[in-house]
Scaffold this motif. Sequence first.
Motif, PDB file in Angstrom:
ATOM      1  N   TRP A  35      97.209 -65.459   7.714  1.00 26.23           N
ATOM      2  CA  TRP A  35      96.027 -66.272   7.987  1.00 26.23           C
ATOM      3  C   TRP A  35      95.994 -67.449   7.032  1.00 26.23           C
ATOM      4  O   TRP A  35      96.047 -67.272   5.813  1.00 26.23           O
ATOM      5  CB  TRP A  35      94.776 -65.423   7.826  1.00 26.23           C
ATOM      6  CG  TRP A  35      93.484 -66.161   8.027  1.00 26.23           C
ATOM      7  CD1 TRP A  35      93.191 -67.058   9.002  1.00 26.23           C
ATOM      8  CD2 TRP A  35      92.309 -66.025   7.233  1.00 26.23           C
ATOM      9  NE1 TRP A  35      91.900 -67.492   8.866  1.00 26.23           N
ATOM     10  CE2 TRP A  35      91.326 -66.871   7.788  1.00 26.23           C
ATOM     11  CE3 TRP A  35      91.982 -65.260   6.121  1.00 26.23           C
ATOM     12  CZ2 TRP A  35      90.049 -66.990   7.261  1.00 26.23           C
ATOM     13  CZ3 TRP A  35      90.710 -65.370   5.593  1.00 26.23           C
ATOM     14  CH2 TRP A  35      89.753 -66.218   6.160  1.00 26.23           C
ATOM     15  N   GLU A 137      93.158 -74.342  10.483  1.00 29.20           N
ATOM     16  CA  GLU A 137      93.233 -72.885  10.332  1.00 29.20           C
ATOM     17  C   GLU A 137      94.254 -72.332  11.312  1.00 29.20           C
ATOM     18  O   GLU A 137      94.326 -72.765  12.458  1.00 29.20           O
ATOM     19  CB  GLU A 137      91.870 -72.248  10.623  1.00 29.20           C
ATOM     20  CG  GLU A 137      91.906 -70.736  10.601  1.00 29.20           C
ATOM     21  CD  GLU A 137      90.566 -70.115  10.955  1.00 29.20           C
ATOM     22  OE1 GLU A 137      90.475 -68.883  10.851  1.00 29.20           O
ATOM     23  OE2 GLU A 137      89.621 -70.835  11.322  1.00 29.20           O
ATOM     24  N   LEU A 139      96.322 -68.494  12.520  1.00 29.59           N
ATOM     25  CA  LEU A 139      96.464 -67.052  12.464  1.00 29.59           C
ATOM     26  C   LEU A 139      97.718 -66.732  13.255  1.00 29.59           C
ATOM     27  O   LEU A 139      97.797 -67.035  14.447  1.00 29.59           O
ATOM     28  CB  LEU A 139      95.238 -66.367  13.061  1.00 29.59           C
ATOM     29  CG  LEU A 139      95.187 -64.856  13.014  1.00 29.59           C
ATOM     30  CD1 LEU A 139      95.257 -64.347  11.578  1.00 29.59           C
ATOM     31  CD2 LEU A 139      93.917 -64.349  13.686  1.00 29.59           C
TER      32      LEU A 139
END
Length: 145
Positions: A35, A137, A139
């Motif tokens: 992450w 971001e 993931l």
Amino acid sequence: MMLVVVFCAGCASVHLPPVNLAQPGWNTMQGQAIWQPPGHRAEMAGELLLATNVNGDFFVQFSKSPFTVATAEFSGGKWEIQFGAKDYHKSGRGAPPARFSWFELPRALNGSHPGSIWKFEYQPGGAWRLENRRTGETLEGRFFP
């Protein structure tokens, strides 16, 4: 006066009961993920648990032993997200906020298109990647067979 009481009752935060993944109807997957939080913070590798049921409810937990980093849950039209040991907690009713990767991942893996700020793709070898195009971001992960 009654209007004020009704309005404030609607403001109360939602607390979902603990999920029991041993109940019938839950499909559980475990794997590893990396992450990259938004805001140029250091990336983190850890264990990922994703559980979904036939009702569309889901539970996602990302942990770095021995700590739980993030937990997101959607159940019966209510959602809840928590980071760390209650360092950050939000909850509500209706659709969960699209800004959290933890709420977008179950939808993306289920074949639904994630929110417009997200890009989801499968990668070679069964891996996947979810990216927020605004915040950076990401993931990335893979589930064990």
